[in-house]
Design an enzyme around this catalytic site. Structure first.
Site: not given
Length: 255
Positions: A113, A133
């Site tokens: 990200e 995640e």
């Protein structure tokens, strides 16, 4: 000592993540330092291009330091960790200067990200990107399901987020996420930065703003900033300010 270093060499600035024991995993202090460096760079006109890399032979950044958020209550996790991280990443994305993420190693989770918040990316052949995640029971929180979707096809993001797959350098380049793959990505990034530094800084800044506005990156603020910059150079603005200071009625020319 900060785990995010800022080095400036002429027109090129290099931000280096330096948390080797945790493969450059991001801590709250690192996020604060990154935001602070972005504010500093915004004020240094001599810097034309910003590079972001990781001080580890195998990792650009493997995401967020789990120990920093594992014990947070739901409200604190959402409000402090997720939204706080967004503010830092948005600050980087909206830096007025061109930015290059130098993926010297793996970019996982928050590291991916972070790379997505830069304007372009170069990558080492053995580096990989991923959104792992779900493997620890959480979801991408720093624009992995938002900004990343403007840079990668939906299917590729789903491969990583829903199936735990990793994408290699060649695939990342084929999908357009990475500009180039090189054995020495920092050398390549410096070459790209050197060429960019010869361009008009005002032209590249305004071009970046226009592209971001078109892509939906902070478009409301960018439209007003572009309009404000245009009007700030007008005769009417100068007359309006002068009339206000003199406590008289302005005589606008429309120029």
């Amino acid at each position: 000592m900060s785990a995010v270093h800022l080095d400036i060499e002429g027109a090129v600035a290099v931000l280096r993540l330096d948390n080797p024991p945790k493969l450059n995993a991001l801590t709250p202090d690192m996020l604060s330092a990154l935001a602070g460096h972005c504010d500093t760079l915004e004020q240094i006109a001599e810097v034309r291009v910003v590079l972001l890399t990781g001080d580890h032979p195998k990792a650009f950044c493997v995401g967020a330091d789990i120990s920093a958020w594992a014990g947070l209550p739901p409200a604190g996790f959402a409000r402090t960790w997720v939204r706080g991280g967004h503010r830092v990443f948005d600050r980087l994305a909206r830096l007025s200067k061109p930015t290059i993420a130098v993926l010297n190693g793996h970019a996982f989770g928050g590291g991916l990200e972070l790379a997505a918040a830069c304007d372009i990316r170069v990558m080492a052949p053995k580096a990989r990107i991923a959104l792992p995640e779900a493997g620890v029971g959480v979801v991408p929180g720093w624009s992995g399901t938002q900004r990343l979707l403007r840079l990668l096809p939906e299917g590729a993001v789903k491969e990583m987020a829903l199936f735990g797959r990793q994408l290699g350098a060649a695939r990342s380049a084929a999908l357009g996420f990475v500009a180039e793959v090189a054995e020495d990505p920092m050398a390549l990034a410096m070459e790209i930065a050197g060429a960019a530094a010869q361009l008009s800084p005002r032209a590249t800044e305004i071009s970046k703003n226009m592209i971001h506005a078109g892509a939906g990156e902070d478009s409301a603020a960018l439209i007003e900033a572009l309009g404000g910059g245009l009007i700030a150079g007008s005769d009417d603005k100068a007359e309006g300010v002068a009339a206000f200071a003199a406590k008289r009625t302005p005589d606008f020319s429309g120029k």
